[in-house]
Scaffold this motif. Structure first.
Motif, PDB file in Angstrom:
ATOM      1  N   GLN A  38       0.856  -1.181   0.000  1.00 12.09           N
ATOM      2  CA  GLN A  38       0.000   0.000   0.000  1.00 12.09           C
ATOM      3  C   GLN A  38       0.894   1.234   0.000  1.00 12.09           C
ATOM      4  O   GLN A  38       1.923   1.258   0.673  1.00 12.09           O
ATOM      5  CB  GLN A  38      -0.907   0.018   1.239  1.00 12.09           C
ATOM      6  N   GLY A  39       0.486   2.260  -0.747  1.00 10.45           N
ATOM      7  CA  GLY A  39       1.318   3.457  -0.762  1.00 10.45           C
ATOM      8  C   GLY A  39       0.591   4.664  -1.328  1.00 10.45           C
ATOM      9  O   GLY A  39      -0.543   4.583  -1.790  1.00 10.45           O
ATOM     10  N   THR A  40       1.274   5.800  -1.274  1.00 14.99           N
ATOM     11  CA  THR A  40       0.776   7.050  -1.843  1.00 14.99           C
ATOM     12  C   THR A  40       1.909   7.710  -2.617  1.00 14.99           C
ATOM     13  O   THR A  40       3.088   7.510  -2.305  1.00 14.99           O
ATOM     14  CB  THR A  40       0.279   8.017  -0.749  1.00 14.99           C
ATOM     15  N   LEU A  41       1.529   8.498  -3.621  1.00 16.27           N
ATOM     16  CA  LEU A  41       2.539   9.216  -4.387  1.00 16.27           C
ATOM     17  C   LEU A  41       1.979  10.551  -4.860  1.00 16.27           C
ATOM     18  O   LEU A  41       0.758  10.735  -4.951  1.00 16.27           O
ATOM     19  CB  LEU A  41       3.034   8.387  -5.583  1.00 16.27           C
ATOM     20  N   ASP A  42       2.886  11.480  -5.141  1.00 10.93           N
ATOM     21  CA  ASP A  42       2.548  12.745  -5.761  1.00 10.93           C
ATOM     22  C   ASP A  42       2.801  12.607  -7.252  1.00 10.93           C
ATOM     23  O   ASP A  42       3.924  12.309  -7.671  1.00 10.93           O
ATOM     24  CB  ASP A  42       3.393  13.875  -5.158  1.00 10.93           C
ATOM     25  N   VAL A  43       1.756  12.789  -8.063  1.00  9.45           N
ATOM     26  CA  VAL A  43       1.865  12.537  -9.497  1.00  9.45           C
ATOM     27  C   VAL A  43       2.912  13.436 -10.144  1.00  9.45           C
ATOM     28  O   VAL A  43       3.646  13.009 -11.047  1.00  9.45           O
ATOM     29  CB  VAL A  43       0.494  12.713 -10.176  1.00  9.45           C
ATOM     30  N   LEU A  44       3.007  14.684  -9.700  1.00  9.29           N
ATOM     31  CA  LEU A  44       3.980  15.598 -10.299  1.00  9.29           C
ATOM     32  C   LEU A  44       5.399  15.082 -10.100  1.00  9.29           C
ATOM     33  O   LEU A  44       6.240  15.159 -11.000  1.00  9.29           O
ATOM     34  CB  LEU A  44       3.822  16.997  -9.695  1.00  9.29           C
ATOM     35  N   ARG A  45       5.667  14.514  -8.931  1.00  9.90           N
ATOM     36  CA  ARG A  45       7.010  13.986  -8.667  1.00  9.90           C
ATOM     37  C   ARG A  45       7.233  12.656  -9.389  1.00  9.90           C
ATOM     38  O   ARG A  45       8.324  12.381  -9.884  1.00  9.90           O
ATOM     39  CB  ARG A  45       7.213  13.809  -7.169  1.00  9.90           C
ATOM     40  N   SER A  58      -6.736  11.477  -6.230  1.00 10.35           N
ATOM     41  CA  SER A  58      -7.264  12.556  -5.391  1.00 10.35           C
ATOM     42  C   SER A  58      -6.715  13.883  -5.907  1.00 10.35           C
ATOM     43  O   SER A  58      -5.511  14.139  -5.829  1.00 10.35           O
ATOM     44  CB  SER A  58      -6.871  12.349  -3.925  1.00 10.35           C
ATOM     45  N   LEU A  59      -7.624  14.713  -6.437  1.00  6.43           N
ATOM     46  CA  LEU A  59      -7.206  15.988  -7.018  1.00  6.43           C
ATOM     47  C   LEU A  59      -7.908  17.146  -6.315  1.00  6.43           C
ATOM     48  O   LEU A  59      -9.094  17.073  -6.003  1.00  6.43           O
ATOM     49  CB  LEU A  59      -7.553  16.042  -8.510  1.00  6.43           C
ATOM     50  N   LYS A  60      -7.147  18.169  -6.075  1.00  7.10           N
ATOM     51  CA  LYS A  60      -7.692  19.448  -5.647  1.00  7.10           C
ATOM     52  C   LYS A  60      -6.755  20.527  -6.171  1.00  7.10           C
ATOM     53  O   LYS A  60      -5.647  20.221  -6.647  1.00  7.10           O
ATOM     54  CB  LYS A  60      -7.857  19.527  -4.134  1.00  7.10           C
ATOM     55  N   ARG A  61      -7.182  21.748  -6.091  1.00  7.11           N
ATOM     56  CA  ARG A  61      -6.409  22.820  -6.713  1.00  7.11           C
ATOM     57  C   ARG A  61      -4.971  22.832  -6.183  1.00  7.11           C
ATOM     58  O   ARG A  61      -4.731  22.953  -4.981  1.00  7.11           O
ATOM     59  CB  ARG A  61      -7.091  24.160  -6.452  1.00  7.11           C
ATOM     60  N   GLY A  62      -4.014  22.670  -7.097  1.00  3.08           N
ATOM     61  CA  GLY A  62      -2.604  22.686  -6.726  1.00  3.08           C
ATOM     62  C   GLY A  62      -2.062  21.365  -6.245  1.00  3.08           C
ATOM     63  O   GLY A  62      -0.902  21.293  -5.836  1.00  3.08           O
ATOM     64  N   GLU A  63      -2.870  20.268  -6.303  1.00  7.33           N
ATOM     65  CA  GLU A  63      -2.392  18.986  -5.765  1.00  7.33           C
ATOM     66  C   GLU A  63      -3.030  17.816  -6.504  1.00  7.33           C
ATOM     67  O   GLU A  63      -4.222  17.831  -6.818  1.00  7.33           O
ATOM     68  CB  GLU A  63      -2.734  18.897  -4.276  1.00  7.33           C
ATOM     69  N   TYR A  64      -2.226  16.812  -6.804  1.00 10.22           N
ATOM     70  CA  TYR A  64      -2.698  15.584  -7.436  1.00 10.22           C
ATOM     71  C   TYR A  64      -1.918  14.422  -6.830  1.00 10.22           C
ATOM     72  O   TYR A  64      -0.736  14.253  -7.092  1.00 10.22           O
ATOM     73  CB  TYR A  64      -2.493  15.645  -8.948  1.00 10.22           C
ATOM     74  N   LYS A  65      -2.609  13.649  -5.994  1.00  9.49           N
ATOM     75  CA  LYS A  65      -1.979  12.493  -5.355  1.00  9.49           C
ATOM     76  C   LYS A  65      -2.750  11.227  -5.680  1.00  9.49           C
ATOM     77  O   LYS A  65      -3.917  11.264  -6.064  1.00  9.49           O
ATOM     78  CB  LYS A  65      -1.893  12.701  -3.842  1.00  9.49           C
ATOM     79  N   GLN A  66      -2.063  10.099  -5.518  1.00  7.46           N
ATOM     80  CA  GLN A  66      -2.677   8.798  -5.760  1.00  7.46           C
ATOM     81  C   GLN A  66      -2.377   7.849  -4.607  1.00  7.46           C
ATOM     82  O   GLN A  66      -1.234   7.788  -4.130  1.00  7.46           O
ATOM     83  CB  GLN A  66      -2.154   8.175  -7.059  1.00  7.46           C
ATOM     84  N   ASN A  67      -3.402   7.133  -4.173  1.00  3.82           N
ATOM     85  CA  ASN A  67      -3.223   5.990  -3.280  1.00  3.82           C
ATOM     86  C   ASN A  67      -3.296   4.735  -4.140  1.00  3.82           C
ATOM     87  O   ASN A  67      -4.125   4.666  -5.065  1.00  3.82           O
ATOM     88  CB  ASN A  67      -4.309   5.947  -2.208  1.00  3.82           C
ATOM     89  N   PHE A  68      -2.489   3.747  -3.841  1.00  2.74           N
ATOM     90  CA  PHE A  68      -2.461   2.554  -4.695  1.00  2.74           C
ATOM     91  C   PHE A  68      -2.235   1.308  -3.863  1.00  2.74           C
ATOM     92  O   PHE A  68      -1.728   1.370  -2.724  1.00  2.74           O
ATOM     93  CB  PHE A  68      -1.355   2.682  -5.756  1.00  2.74           C
ATOM     94  N   SER A  69      -2.627   0.182  -4.435  1.00  2.00           N
ATOM     95  CA  SER A  69      -2.347  -1.115  -3.819  1.00  2.00           C
ATOM     96  C   SER A  69      -1.732  -2.028  -4.872  1.00  2.00           C
ATOM     97  O   SER A  69      -2.179  -2.048  -6.033  1.00  2.00           O
ATOM     98  CB  SER A  69      -3.618  -1.743  -3.241  1.00  2.00           C
ATOM     99  N   LEU A  70      -0.708  -2.753  -4.469  1.00  2.00           N
ATOM    100  CA  LEU A  70       0.017  -3.659  -5.354  1.00  2.00           C
ATOM    101  C   LEU A  70      -0.033  -5.073  -4.786  1.00  2.00           C
ATOM    102  O   LEU A  70      -0.347  -5.277  -3.614  1.00  2.00           O
ATOM    103  CB  LEU A  70       1.486  -3.224  -5.487  1.00  2.00           C
ATOM    104  N   SER A  71       0.308  -6.047  -5.624  1.00  2.00           N
ATOM    105  CA  SER A  71       0.406  -7.421  -5.124  1.00  2.00           C
ATOM    106  C   SER A  71       1.297  -8.243  -6.037  1.00  2.00           C
ATOM    107  O   SER A  71       1.486  -7.922  -7.212  1.00  2.00           O
ATOM    108  CB  SER A  71      -0.980  -8.068  -5.018  1.00  2.00           C
ATOM    109  N   ARG A  72       1.822  -9.302  -5.462  1.00  2.00           N
ATOM    110  CA  ARG A  72       2.540 -10.328  -6.223  1.00  2.00           C
ATOM    111  C   ARG A  72       2.692 -11.536  -5.303  1.00  2.00           C
ATOM    112  O   ARG A  72       2.348 -11.484  -4.123  1.00  2.00           O
ATOM    113  CB  ARG A  72       3.908  -9.832  -6.698  1.00  2.00           C
ATOM    114  N   ASP A  73       3.229 -12.611  -5.848  1.00  2.00           N
ATOM    115  CA  ASP A  73       3.447 -13.811  -5.052  1.00  2.00           C
ATOM    116  C   ASP A  73       4.933 -14.141  -5.063  1.00  2.00           C
ATOM    117  O   ASP A  73       5.522 -14.292  -6.130  1.00  2.00           O
ATOM    118  CB  ASP A  73       2.642 -14.983  -5.616  1.00  2.00           C
ATOM    119  N   GLY A  74       5.536 -14.213  -3.884  1.00  2.00           N
ATOM    120  CA  GLY A  74       6.925 -14.623  -3.784  1.00  2.00           C
ATOM    121  C   GLY A  74       7.880 -13.495  -3.437  1.00  2.00           C
ATOM    122  O   GLY A  74       7.771 -12.379  -3.939  1.00  2.00           O
TER     123      GLY A  74
END
Length: 376
Positions: free
Chosen positions: A311-318, A350-366
């Motif tokens: 689980q994580g978050t990121l800033d799209v601009l970065r 998640s967007l608002k004026r001056g900000e664009y962030k994303q929460n995400f979930s990943l998965s794999r086995d091993g």
């Protein structure tokens, strides 16, 4: 909404949406879009005053009416447009407030699969018609919405003898499509894009586009491009499923078939595979034809659980671009055990004026990557 190379465009209207009026754009407070394995949902929140045209003209005239109002959201990052949502409004909420600038109007909606879930079919028959033909026949009705079908035939065709059994469609189109997908071990969802007004209706095995997105980098000083990222390994996720079928000659002798919890279409992506911790018996296999039971067994294989999640978050601009769900992405900087490729299961924009962030979930086995490196 424009900031540092990021621009959000809103199209709204019935059937063929048009660019939203400027006052609607100016009133936008937040926009949130969540893409999961089978659904994309969105929510737009607007700040409205007593004299706002959103309240005085657009809302009374039906501009935000549920089901008939279609909304398309396009995010342009560094000149690259991305259609992140295309669907219909399912509800709207008005929250008045005595405080200046605190009154809000919220629009909530879902992707165009909602349009397939409106009419209950009384009794539709498909004599001697294979699954793939039924899927294309149903989806043809929605071409007017810009939906193009991509359907994969079941590995083992199961066409019933019309003198013995006639496939029957009872319920909504969406419910029946999901039923067919479940019986074939497949998934069904609608993917917005690649251009505004176009959508792809996918019916087939749950796979991920093999071209990895730029890596998510952690613990790497200036090269770090995510804000948070955490990993977990659940040893109880892996299992062996036993599917019981009847022998094809006498149809009386039960034959148990153990199905491993490893997907052939979604490779583990790790060298140290988590061993199964339990055994389950699949119910209903003995009542199916041999081809149908085989498709069910393949479905168990294709839908194998991943023991490692992130689980994580990121800033799209970065990050430099929009992270997309239902694709693959690399991870680096997390150490030998957790670096490597992952499947992107869900993404929340998640967007608002001056900000664009994303929460995400990943998965794999091993644990321990089975690739030498990831895309920069």
């Amino acid at each position: 909404m424009l900031n540092g190379g990021i621009h959000l465009s809103i199209l709204i209207g019935p059937v063929v949406p048009q660019p939203a009026p400027q006052e609607m754009i100016d009133a936008l407070q937040t926009a949130q879009v969540t893409t999961s394995a089978q659904l994309t949902g969105f929510q737009l929140t607007f700040t409205v005053g007593k004299g706002s045209s959103l309240l005085t003209s657009m809302l009374p005239s039906g501009a935000f009416d549920p089901i008939v109002t279609r909304i398309i959201l396009i995010v342009t990052v560094n000149g690259q447009p991305n259609v992140i949502a295309d669907g219909v409004v399912t509800r709207h909420e008005l929250t008045p407030s005595n405080d200046v600038g605190k009154s809000t109007l919220t629009l909530t909606g879902e992707d165009l699969s909602r349009m397939m879930d409106l009419v209950e079919m009384p009794f539709m028959r498909y004599p001697a018609m294979p699954v793939i033909a039924r899927v294309y026949l149903i989806l043809a009705k929605y071409a007017v919405l810009g939906i193009a079908p991509i359907a994969v035939p079941p590995i083992l065709p199961d066409v019933s003898n019309p003198t013995e059994e006639v496939p029957t469609h009872i319920g909504t189109d969406l419910a029946y499509l999901k039923q067919l997908a479940e019986q074939s071990g497949y998934v069904f969802y609608i993917e917005p894009g690649p251009v505004a007004g176009a959508n792809i209706a996918y019916f087939g095995p749950d796979i991920r586009i093999p071209d990895p997105q730029p890596a998510l980098t952690v613990n790497s000083d200036a090269a770090t491009n995510v804000e948070t990222l955490s990993f977990s390994l659940d040893g109880t996720q892996k299992k062996i499923t036993v599917v019981t079928v009847l022998d094809p000659f006498t149809h009386k002798i039960p034959i148990p078939i153990p199905v491993p919890d490893i997907s052939v279409l979604r490779p583990p992506m790790g060298q140290r595979i988590t061993p199964p911790s339990k055994v389950e018996f699949y119910e209903g296999g003995a009542t199916l034809s041999l081809a149908a039971a085989a498709n069910q067994a393949l479905g168990v294989v294709w839908k194998a659980n991943d023991s490692i999640t992130a689980q994580g978050t990121l800033d799209v601009l970065r990050y430099g671009q929009v992270l997309r769900a239902r694709m693959m992405v690399g991870v680096r900087g997390a150490g030998i055990a957790y670096d490597g490729l992952y499947y992107v299961n869900t993404v929340t924009h998640s967007l608002k004026r001056g900000e664009y962030k994303q929460n995400f979930s990943l998965s794999r086995d091993g644990l321990v990557a089975n690739v030498s490196g990831v895309t920069p």
